[in-house]
Scaffold this motif. Structure first.
Motif, short mmCIF file in Angstrom:
data_model
loop_
_atom_site.label_atom_id
_atom_site.label_comp_id
_atom_site.label_asym_id
_atom_site.label_seq_id
_atom_site.Cartn_x
_atom_site.Cartn_y
_atom_site.Cartn_z
N MET A 390 0.82 -1.22 0.00
CA MET A 390 0.00 0.00 0.00
C MET A 390 0.84 1.26 0.00
O MET A 390 0.32 2.36 0.16
CB MET A 390 -0.93 -0.02 1.22
N ASP A 391 2.16 1.08 -0.17
CA ASP A 391 3.08 2.22 -0.22
C ASP A 391 2.90 3.11 1.02
O ASP A 391 2.88 4.33 0.93
CB ASP A 391 2.85 3.04 -1.49
N ALA A 397 6.69 1.29 10.26
CA ALA A 397 6.99 0.12 9.42
C ALA A 397 8.49 -0.16 9.41
O ALA A 397 8.91 -1.32 9.47
CB ALA A 397 6.46 0.34 8.01
N ILE A 398 9.30 0.90 9.33
CA ILE A 398 10.76 0.72 9.35
C ILE A 398 11.19 0.07 10.66
O ILE A 398 11.99 -0.87 10.68
CB ILE A 398 11.47 2.07 9.17
N ASP A 399 10.66 0.57 11.78
CA ASP A 399 11.01 0.01 13.10
C ASP A 399 10.61 -1.46 13.20
O ASP A 399 11.36 -2.28 13.75
CB ASP A 399 10.33 0.81 14.21
N LEU A 400 9.44 -1.79 12.66
CA LEU A 400 8.97 -3.17 12.76
C LEU A 400 9.81 -4.11 11.89
O LEU A 400 10.11 -5.24 12.29
CB LEU A 400 7.49 -3.25 12.36
N MET A 401 10.18 -3.65 10.71
CA MET A 401 11.03 -4.49 9.87
C MET A 401 12.42 -4.64 10.47
O MET A 401 13.05 -5.70 10.35
CB MET A 401 11.09 -3.91 8.45
N THR A 402 12.89 -3.59 11.14
CA THR A 402 14.17 -3.71 11.83
C THR A 402 14.09 -4.72 12.96
O THR A 402 15.01 -5.53 13.18
CB THR A 402 14.60 -2.33 12.38
N PHE A 403 12.98 -4.71 13.70
CA PHE A 403 12.76 -5.71 14.75
C PHE A 403 12.75 -7.11 14.15
O PHE A 403 13.33 -8.05 14.72
CB PHE A 403 11.46 -5.42 15.49
N LEU A 404 12.09 -7.26 13.00
CA LEU A 404 12.07 -8.56 12.33
C LEU A 404 13.49 -9.02 12.00
O LEU A 404 13.84 -10.18 12.22
CB LEU A 404 11.28 -8.45 11.02
#
Length: 807
Positions: A390-391, A397-404
């Motif tokens: 969904m751009d 979102a950046i923080d969550l992907m970093t956590f991943l």
């Protein structure tokens, strides 16, 4: 009023929906047999509620049950029970079928009683209430004594007080694939299984897909391609011949009823549709009032959450157990597709915020990140996928992907970690620019992943990019990058630079979290490890003991960081040759990590390695070898054969064999270890230096003096590149090499031996207490060299000077 009557004709089966007969019906034989067993063995209960989501095949199951076991009943009567009016009409219609004196002009209650009295007086009957979702409605139709059986189908699972609930699950994947092939007339087992998985093994969706494929003459693979493109739109087509609605329509009808009765419950449902469909933690949704970003969010306590769960479960839109929720993937698709684009974006922002709140509760310890990640990772993956599609690539979102990425790194799933970080970096660069401050954490995270993989050049490059961004920004989390970069510098033996970055990290952490925070304590622990490498053992001990006290005040006696402190304390006591204390701390660390992480975790492997070294120091070689082998076995589950950690494990196995007198076997392990390190560190490393020295000492034990001197000299030269001139490890190498020189008895080598023994003696006298056994060892070696040289003057003066420690 006339009394109860019997049925005039045996085997009366009325209102049976024979249009439900399906020649392709598969996969439910066991359920039907179990249902029959329940019906005829239940002692006190004769009412059974078959419940499940819309389209799962509840009505079809009851029809097939009747077809299979109809001869067990004298009377079977089927009623529609979507609402009270329909149910009453059909129930009184039973009285007419039975030729009871039903009077349309009388009160309805009187006619009801006639039918109920008949049911209470007769046996071997089966009533079916199809689509009854209100348990209260059932009470209207029950006689005082139920002497026959009642089957009802319902989306509502809450029947425990009125009937025995029996949940109907999804169709088995293999049967789903078989059904698709039979229904469509297309034989393609692999594609059928793939499509069945996409449709979540929901019978109604399988029927729709089969009907579409049959009508359009497309292949199963074509349908899969169209489904991936159109999703729920495709499920609006081809209403099944034996069902009134499509999957989309029945879901929309349920949503309308929820919207009428408890509209706020849809907030929970909408949020769930952007997560992984299974095992969604309930506590993810309960947020307190302090979060201003969730000002209008309705779920502020568990009571509200449970009221929404109850409402959604009434229609089998979701499933719930004690700790988690789930919903079918097709329901998710339909719910999301039914939201306007603006509401989709709003809901996704809410979901990202809920996930960020949950992940932010972790204090950056491996245990907390992996424990939280185990529950949250599937939902983080799904939510961030939606953000990319969904751009909507926000800081959250950046923080969550970093956590991943952190989670995958700490669980040794390095390929997944690299993929997540690289995808994050690419999207941030495209969406927000190459100088965006939010790139710092993904760069640092990817650098740490490569550090764990021992790809230090790649790690260095990425840290440099993160540091450049930090220098241009006002980032508040620079302490983490400084700390991890310090670890890389420590690992690559750049000790002065490592000190600089650890100090910077400590300043940042103290400013942000305070001196007594977990973050500051962990960085202090890394700084203490540096001090131990620099031979500053007393200062290292002081910091580590302070850390343990602080951690015990914060977390009691069991915490991963406390275990790490014990590991480092063991290393400090090893440096000080206090081997009993080394073993004690190594065992404490091992016991704690086994309890916290399990027996097969990489941290446990490290603990086994350290305990093995402690046992070597106390000449317990067999037990040490067992721990080294256990360590190697665990690490090979997570690491490739060319990882430098594997080199350390092989080296220590060789060390144990060498002490056991198996010198040639030891050399084989040392050489394997050396080869790995030479590949990982082409410019040399302390680890490679250790392995060169070990090979030299093994040759020394075999009496191969020339080979021993060759390897010991190479090892010493490499150590001098990394250690200061007064480091105690150099003293150990001086003694080993001096001993080999003495073995030659050649004047040139004896002169070098005296030089090296004197160097070792000076280091030990500077570092150790007077009379320490290592000082005595150095003096004894020096006396041997003087004696071999026949230098009685120096022999006598040395003997006189150190007579007190030689006695």
């Amino acid at each position: 009023m006339m009394g109860p009557q019997t049925v005039s004709a045996r085997r009366s089966h009325w209102n049976i929906p024979h249009h439900l007969k399906n020649k392709n019906f598969v996969g439910r034989d066991t359920f039907i047999a179990d249902l029959n067993h329940h019906v005829h063995t239940a002692v006190s209960n004769r009412i059974f509620a078959i419940h499940g989501m819309a389209g799962i095949g509840k009505t079809q199951i009851v029809y097939e049950y009747i077809r299979t076991f109809k001869d067990q009943y004298d009377l079977i009567y089927w009623m529609s029970a979507e609402d009270e009016t329909l149910a009453l009409k059909d129930f009184i219609g039973l009285g007419e079928k039975l030729k009871l004196p039903i009077d349309p002009d009388q009160e309805q209650r009187s006619n009801l009683e006639l039918v109920k009295n008949w049911l209470g007086a007769n046996e071997r009957w089966l009533l079916v209430f199809d689509n009854m979702d209100d348990p209260k409605l059932l009470q209207t139709f029950l006689p005082d004594e139920v002497r026959g059986n009642i089957l009802l189908t319902s989306r509502n699972p809450n029947w425990m007080h009125a009937a025995e609930p029996i949940e109907l699950g999804l169709l088995d994947p293999d049967y789903s694939a078989l059904y698709l092939q039979q229904r469509s007339g297309v034989s393609d087992p692999a594609a059928a299984l793939q499509l069945a998985n996409l449709l979540g093994n929901l019978p109604l969706a399988l029927e729709q897909a089969g009907a579409y494929i049959e009508a359009t003459r497309c292949s199963l693979a074509d349908y899969i391609e169209e489904y991936n493109k159109y999703k729920s739109k495709l499920l609006q087509l081809f209403q099944p011949y034996n069902y009134n609605f499509t999957v989309v329509k029945v879901t929309e009808l349920a949503l309308e009823r929820i919207r009428d009765s408890k509209p706020d419950a849809l907030c929970l449902l909408n949020a769930m549709s952007f997560l992984h469909p299974e095992d969604i933690p309930k506590d993810l949704f309960v947020q307190d009032d302090t979060d201003l970003e969730l000002e209008h969010y309705p779920i502020r306590d568990s009571l509200t959450l449970n009221s929404y769960i109850y409402e959604l479960r009434r229609f089998s839109i979701i499933h719930a157990d004690q700790a988690s929720l789930s919903m079918h993937r097709l329901i998710q698709e339909i719910v999301r597709a039914g939201l306007p684009e603006s509401q989709q974006r709003e809901t996704l922002r809410l979901v990202l915020r809920l996930l960020e709140t949950s992940t932010s509760k972790c204090n950056e310890t491996e245990l907390e990140i992996t424990a939280s990640g185990e529950r949250l990772v599937p939902h983080l993956v799904r939510a961030t996928e939606h953000a990319l599609q969904m751009d909507q690539f926000t800081d959250q979102a950046i923080d969550l992907m970093t956590f991943l990425g952190q989670y995958f790194t700490l669980t040794s799933n390095y390929e997944k970690a690299i993929h997540v970080y690289e995808e994050t970096i690419d999207w941030v660069k495209k969406s927000l620019g190459e100088q965006y401050e939010g790139l710092i954490d993904p760069y640092s995270g990817l650098a740490f992943t490569y550090y764990r993989m021992a790809q230090y050049a790649k790690s260095e490059s990425l840290y440099q990019q993160a540091l450049q961004l930090i220098s241009r920004s006002k980032a508040s989390n620079e302490y983490a990058t400084y700390n991890h970069y310090g670890l890389l510098l420590l690992k690559t033996n750049r000790f002065p630079e490592a000190r600089t970055f650890f100090i910077q990290a400590l300043r940042g952490s103290r400013k942000k979290f305070g001196k007594k925070s977990l973050q500051t304590v962990n960085i202090n622990g890394n700084y203490a490890e540096l001090l131990l490498r620099l031979d500053q053992n007393e200062r290292g001990l002081e910091i580590l003991n302070q850390n343990i006290k602080l951690l015990q005040d914060l977390y009691s006696d069991k915490h991963p960081s406390i275990a790490t402190c014990h590991i480092l304390l063991g290393q400090a006591y090893s440096n000080l040759h206090r081997f009993n204390e080394q073993e004690q701390h190594c065992r404490l660390a091992l016991g704690m990590d086994e309890e916290l992480f399990g027996r097969e975790h990489p941290k446990v492997a490290t603990d086994c390695n350290n305990l093995g070294l402690a046992l070597i120091n106390q000449e317990q070689y067999d037990e040490a070898l067992a721990y080294f082998k256990r360590c190697y076995r665990i690490d090979r589950q997570y690491l490739d054969m060319d990882h430098p950690k594997i080199a350390v494990r092989l080296c220590n196995v060789g060390l144990a064999y060498n002490h056991k007198g198996k010198h040639r076997l030891a050399i084989k392990f040392y050489r394997k270890s050396l080869a790995i390190n030479q590949k990982a560190f082409p410019d040399g490393s302390l680890e490679a230096a250790t392995q060169l020295v070990n090979i030299g000492t093994a040759y020394q034990s075999l009496g191969k003096t020339t080979e021993a001197i060759e390897y010991l000299e190479q090892g010493l030269a490499m150590e001098k590149k990394f250690y200061k001139s007064d480091h105690s490890e150099l003293a150990k190498s001086y003694l080993n090499l001096g001993f080999s020189y003495c073995m030659t008895r050649l004047p040139f080598y004896l002169d070098k031996a005296v030089t090296y023994f004197n160097k070792a003696l000076r280091i030990y006298e500077k570092k150790l207490a007077p009379g320490h056994p290592l000082i005595k060892q150095a003096v004894e070696c020096l006396l041997v060299a003087y004696e071999l040289q026949k230098d009685f003057l120096n022999f006598t003066s040395t003997l006189t000077k150190y007579r007190s420690i030689l006695n």
